[in-house]
Write a protein that holds these residues in place. Structure first.
Motif, PDB file in Angstrom:
ATOM      1  N   ALA A  31      90.212  40.453  87.833  1.00 55.59           N
ATOM      2  CA  ALA A  31      89.065  40.808  88.690  1.00 55.59           C
ATOM      3  C   ALA A  31      88.891  39.798  89.820  1.00 55.59           C
ATOM      4  O   ALA A  31      88.576  40.167  90.958  1.00 55.59           O
ATOM      5  CB  ALA A  31      87.797  40.897  87.851  1.00 55.59           C
ATOM      6  N   GLU A  32      89.095  38.503  89.515  1.00 51.41           N
ATOM      7  CA  GLU A  32      88.957  37.469  90.538  1.00 51.41           C
ATOM      8  C   GLU A  32      90.029  37.627  91.612  1.00 51.41           C
ATOM      9  O   GLU A  32      89.744  37.494  92.809  1.00 51.41           O
ATOM     10  CB  GLU A  32      89.070  36.086  89.887  1.00 51.41           C
ATOM     11  CG  GLU A  32      87.860  35.694  89.051  1.00 51.41           C
ATOM     12  CD  GLU A  32      88.092  34.419  88.263  1.00 51.41           C
ATOM     13  OE1 GLU A  32      87.103  33.835  87.781  1.00 51.41           O
ATOM     14  OE2 GLU A  32      89.270  33.997  88.116  1.00 51.41           O
ATOM     15  N   LEU A  33      91.239  37.909  91.202  1.00 52.52           N
ATOM     16  CA  LEU A  33      92.327  38.066  92.164  1.00 52.52           C
ATOM     17  C   LEU A  33      92.079  39.264  93.074  1.00 52.52           C
ATOM     18  O   LEU A  33      92.333  39.213  94.281  1.00 52.52           O
ATOM     19  CB  LEU A  33      93.652  38.229  91.419  1.00 52.52           C
ATOM     20  CG  LEU A  33      94.911  38.324  92.278  1.00 52.52           C
ATOM     21  CD1 LEU A  33      95.036  37.125  93.207  1.00 52.52           C
ATOM     22  CD2 LEU A  33      96.146  38.459  91.402  1.00 52.52           C
ATOM     23  N   VAL A  36      89.354  38.145  95.588  1.00 57.13           N
ATOM     24  CA  VAL A  36      89.861  37.212  96.593  1.00 57.13           C
ATOM     25  C   VAL A  36      90.761  37.935  97.598  1.00 57.13           C
ATOM     26  O   VAL A  36      90.747  37.637  98.795  1.00 57.13           O
ATOM     27  CB  VAL A  36      90.613  36.042  95.916  1.00 57.13           C
ATOM     28  CG1 VAL A  36      91.317  35.179  96.963  1.00 57.13           C
ATOM     29  CG2 VAL A  36      89.647  35.183  95.114  1.00 57.13           C
ATOM     30  N   SER A  37      91.518  38.927  97.139  1.00 52.52           N
ATOM     31  CA  SER A  37      92.405  39.664  98.038  1.00 52.52           C
ATOM     32  C   SER A  37      91.617  40.463  99.071  1.00 52.52           C
ATOM     33  O   SER A  37      92.088  40.683 100.192  1.00 52.52           O
ATOM     34  CB  SER A  37      93.323  40.587  97.240  1.00 52.52           C
ATOM     35  OG  SER A  37      92.602  41.636  96.638  1.00 52.52           O
ATOM     36  N   THR A  38      90.405  40.900  98.717  1.00 52.80           N
ATOM     37  CA  THR A  38      89.561  41.607  99.687  1.00 52.80           C
ATOM     38  C   THR A  38      88.702  40.629 100.502  1.00 52.80           C
ATOM     39  O   THR A  38      88.248  40.960 101.600  1.00 52.80           O
ATOM     40  CB  THR A  38      88.632  42.611  98.967  1.00 52.80           C
ATOM     41  OG1 THR A  38      87.771  41.909  98.062  1.00 52.80           O
ATOM     42  CG2 THR A  38      89.441  43.639  98.193  1.00 52.80           C
ATOM     43  N   PHE A  39      88.474  39.442  99.958  1.00 50.49           N
ATOM     44  CA  PHE A  39      87.720  38.381 100.621  1.00 50.49           C
ATOM     45  C   PHE A  39      88.530  37.835 101.807  1.00 50.49           C
ATOM     46  O   PHE A  39      87.979  37.488 102.850  1.00 50.49           O
ATOM     47  CB  PHE A  39      87.439  37.293  99.576  1.00 50.49           C
ATOM     48  CG  PHE A  39      86.491  36.206  99.996  1.00 50.49           C
ATOM     49  CD1 PHE A  39      85.508  36.406 100.942  1.00 50.49           C
ATOM     50  CD2 PHE A  39      86.568  34.959  99.391  1.00 50.49           C
ATOM     51  CE1 PHE A  39      84.625  35.395 101.301  1.00 50.49           C
ATOM     52  CE2 PHE A  39      85.698  33.942  99.730  1.00 50.49           C
ATOM     53  CZ  PHE A  39      84.729  34.161 100.684  1.00 50.49           C
ATOM     54  N   LEU A 133      84.538  31.874  89.903  1.00 45.77           N
ATOM     55  CA  LEU A 133      84.893  31.446  91.251  1.00 45.77           C
ATOM     56  C   LEU A 133      83.799  30.589  91.875  1.00 45.77           C
ATOM     57  O   LEU A 133      84.086  29.645  92.624  1.00 45.77           O
ATOM     58  CB  LEU A 133      85.171  32.664  92.138  1.00 45.77           C
ATOM     59  CG  LEU A 133      86.426  33.484  91.809  1.00 45.77           C
ATOM     60  CD1 LEU A 133      86.512  34.702  92.720  1.00 45.77           C
ATOM     61  CD2 LEU A 133      87.682  32.628  91.918  1.00 45.77           C
ATOM     62  N   SER A 134      82.541  30.903  91.573  1.00 50.85           N
ATOM     63  CA  SER A 134      81.446  30.093  92.117  1.00 50.85           C
ATOM     64  C   SER A 134      81.487  28.679  91.535  1.00 50.85           C
ATOM     65  O   SER A 134      81.206  27.703  92.236  1.00 50.85           O
ATOM     66  CB  SER A 134      80.097  30.758  91.845  1.00 50.85           C
ATOM     67  OG  SER A 134      79.852  30.887  90.466  1.00 50.85           O
ATOM     68  N   PRO A 249      91.082  24.243  90.337  1.00 53.54           N
ATOM     69  CA  PRO A 249      90.895  25.543  90.989  1.00 53.54           C
ATOM     70  C   PRO A 249      91.224  25.528  92.467  1.00 53.54           C
ATOM     71  O   PRO A 249      91.337  24.482  93.086  1.00 53.54           O
ATOM     72  CB  PRO A 249      89.406  25.812  90.777  1.00 53.54           C
ATOM     73  CG  PRO A 249      88.787  24.442  90.785  1.00 53.54           C
ATOM     74  CD  PRO A 249      89.816  23.546  90.137  1.00 53.54           C
ATOM     75  N   PHE A 250      91.366  26.699  93.020  1.00 56.56           N
ATOM     76  CA  PHE A 250      91.415  26.912  94.465  1.00 56.56           C
ATOM     77  C   PHE A 250      90.972  28.348  94.707  1.00 56.56           C
ATOM     78  O   PHE A 250      90.950  29.179  93.791  1.00 56.56           O
ATOM     79  CB  PHE A 250      92.818  26.636  95.038  1.00 56.56           C
ATOM     80  CG  PHE A 250      93.804  27.760  94.843  1.00 56.56           C
ATOM     81  CD1 PHE A 250      94.159  28.578  95.900  1.00 56.56           C
ATOM     82  CD2 PHE A 250      94.382  27.986  93.606  1.00 56.56           C
ATOM     83  CE1 PHE A 250      95.071  29.608  95.727  1.00 56.56           C
ATOM     84  CE2 PHE A 250      95.305  29.019  93.423  1.00 56.56           C
ATOM     85  CZ  PHE A 250      95.642  29.827  94.481  1.00 56.56           C
ATOM     86  N   ILE A 251      90.577  28.645  95.916  1.00 55.81           N
ATOM     87  CA  ILE A 251      90.159  30.005  96.262  1.00 55.81           C
ATOM     88  C   ILE A 251      91.170  30.593  97.231  1.00 55.81           C
ATOM     89  O   ILE A 251      91.482  29.958  98.239  1.00 55.81           O
ATOM     90  CB  ILE A 251      88.762  30.004  96.922  1.00 55.81           C
ATOM     91  CG1 ILE A 251      87.741  29.344  95.999  1.00 55.81           C
ATOM     92  CG2 ILE A 251      88.346  31.432  97.271  1.00 55.81           C
ATOM     93  CD1 ILE A 251      87.509  30.065  94.692  1.00 55.81           C
TER      94      ILE A 251
END
Length: 251
Positions: A31-33, A36-39, A133-134, A249-251
């Motif tokens: 879900a996070e990936l 991030v791909s749409t972010f 992610l936050s 982590p990284f975003i």
């Protein structure tokens, strides 16, 4: 004349991101990936000397470094510059501007850089929808604070030789952890002027200090940077030991 960064569409998919292949970075959930791909909205390509972010600017974006070296700095009205920190792949820049409305420092590319561009307006949905992610963003901000604490200690209390040794050992450790340095590639692309502006020393004092380290066989100076020959020796002079490596982590 200022060098302008070049915006481009997404070239590296988040699903194929080379940083995700490194064991140093924590894996995303599915879900996070997807988020991030749409972010991500594109990529920014910056040549050496390009100002990526300007102090006082209100940027609509924030960025994650995908490749290359850069640095954060502040500058006085008379042109004197203080380099605050260096940035490597996996680091986020622009978060300060996203949270505090405007940047309190500038960011410049030290080598050719590629940065992932994220939409500032969607930052708060990250906090609402993805607590993992936050927390990562909070961790990145806290880590930056720890680094600046050590830099301030170095400028305030270490001798010139200790200061230079610490900075070199620190940059070597950061480069190794980011995958841009290795056993066969130990070149740090930082000029003597960059060292002077980071260490708070004159260029003459910086030159003499770095020569002492070169004479001891700890570094090998090049035209635009230096090779790290003995990182452990630099750590011993500075009295600094890198933190234990952990998944980050990284975003």
């Amino acid at each position: 004349m200022a060098i302008e960064p070049r915006h481009s569409p997404v070239r590296v998919s988040c699903f194929e991101c080379p940083l995700r292949q490194m064991k140093r970075f924590r894996p995303f959930t599915e879900a996070e990936l997807e988020f991030v791909s749409t972010f991500k909205r594109g990529e920014l390509v910056a040549d050496p000397g390009t100002t990526v972010l300007v102090e006082g600017a209100r940027s609509a974006h924030l960025y994650t470094v995908l490749s290359g070296w850069g640095f954060r700095y502040k500058i006085l009205e008379d042109g004197r510059r203080q380099i605050l920190n260096y940035i490597v792949p996996g680091d986020m820049v622009g978060l300060q501007g996203a949270v505090m409305a405007e940047m309190q420092h500038s960011v410049e590319a030290l080598t050719p850089m590629t940065l992932c561009v994220f939409e500032r307006s969607r930052l708060f949905s990250l906090f609402e929808l993805h607590p993992g992610l936050s927390f990562d963003l909070t961790w990145l901000a806290a880590r930056e604070e720890c680094i600046l604490d050590e830099h301030l200690l170095s400028i305030g209390r270490r001798s010139a030789l200790e200061r230079a040794s610490y900075l070199l050992a620190f940059l070597f450790d950061r480069g190794m952890n980011a995958g841009i340095l290795g056993d066969n590639h130990r070149h740090i692309p930082v000029t003597q002027m960059h060292f002077a502006d980071t260490l708070g020393l004159s260029i003459v004092h910086t030159n003499k200090t770095l020569k002492k380290l070169a004479d001891r066989g700890l570094i090998r100076w090049r035209e635009r940077g230096c090779d790290i020959v003995d990182p452990v020796g630099l750590q011993e002079i500075s009295g600094w030991t890198p933190a234990e490596q952990r998944v980050r982590p990284f975003i």
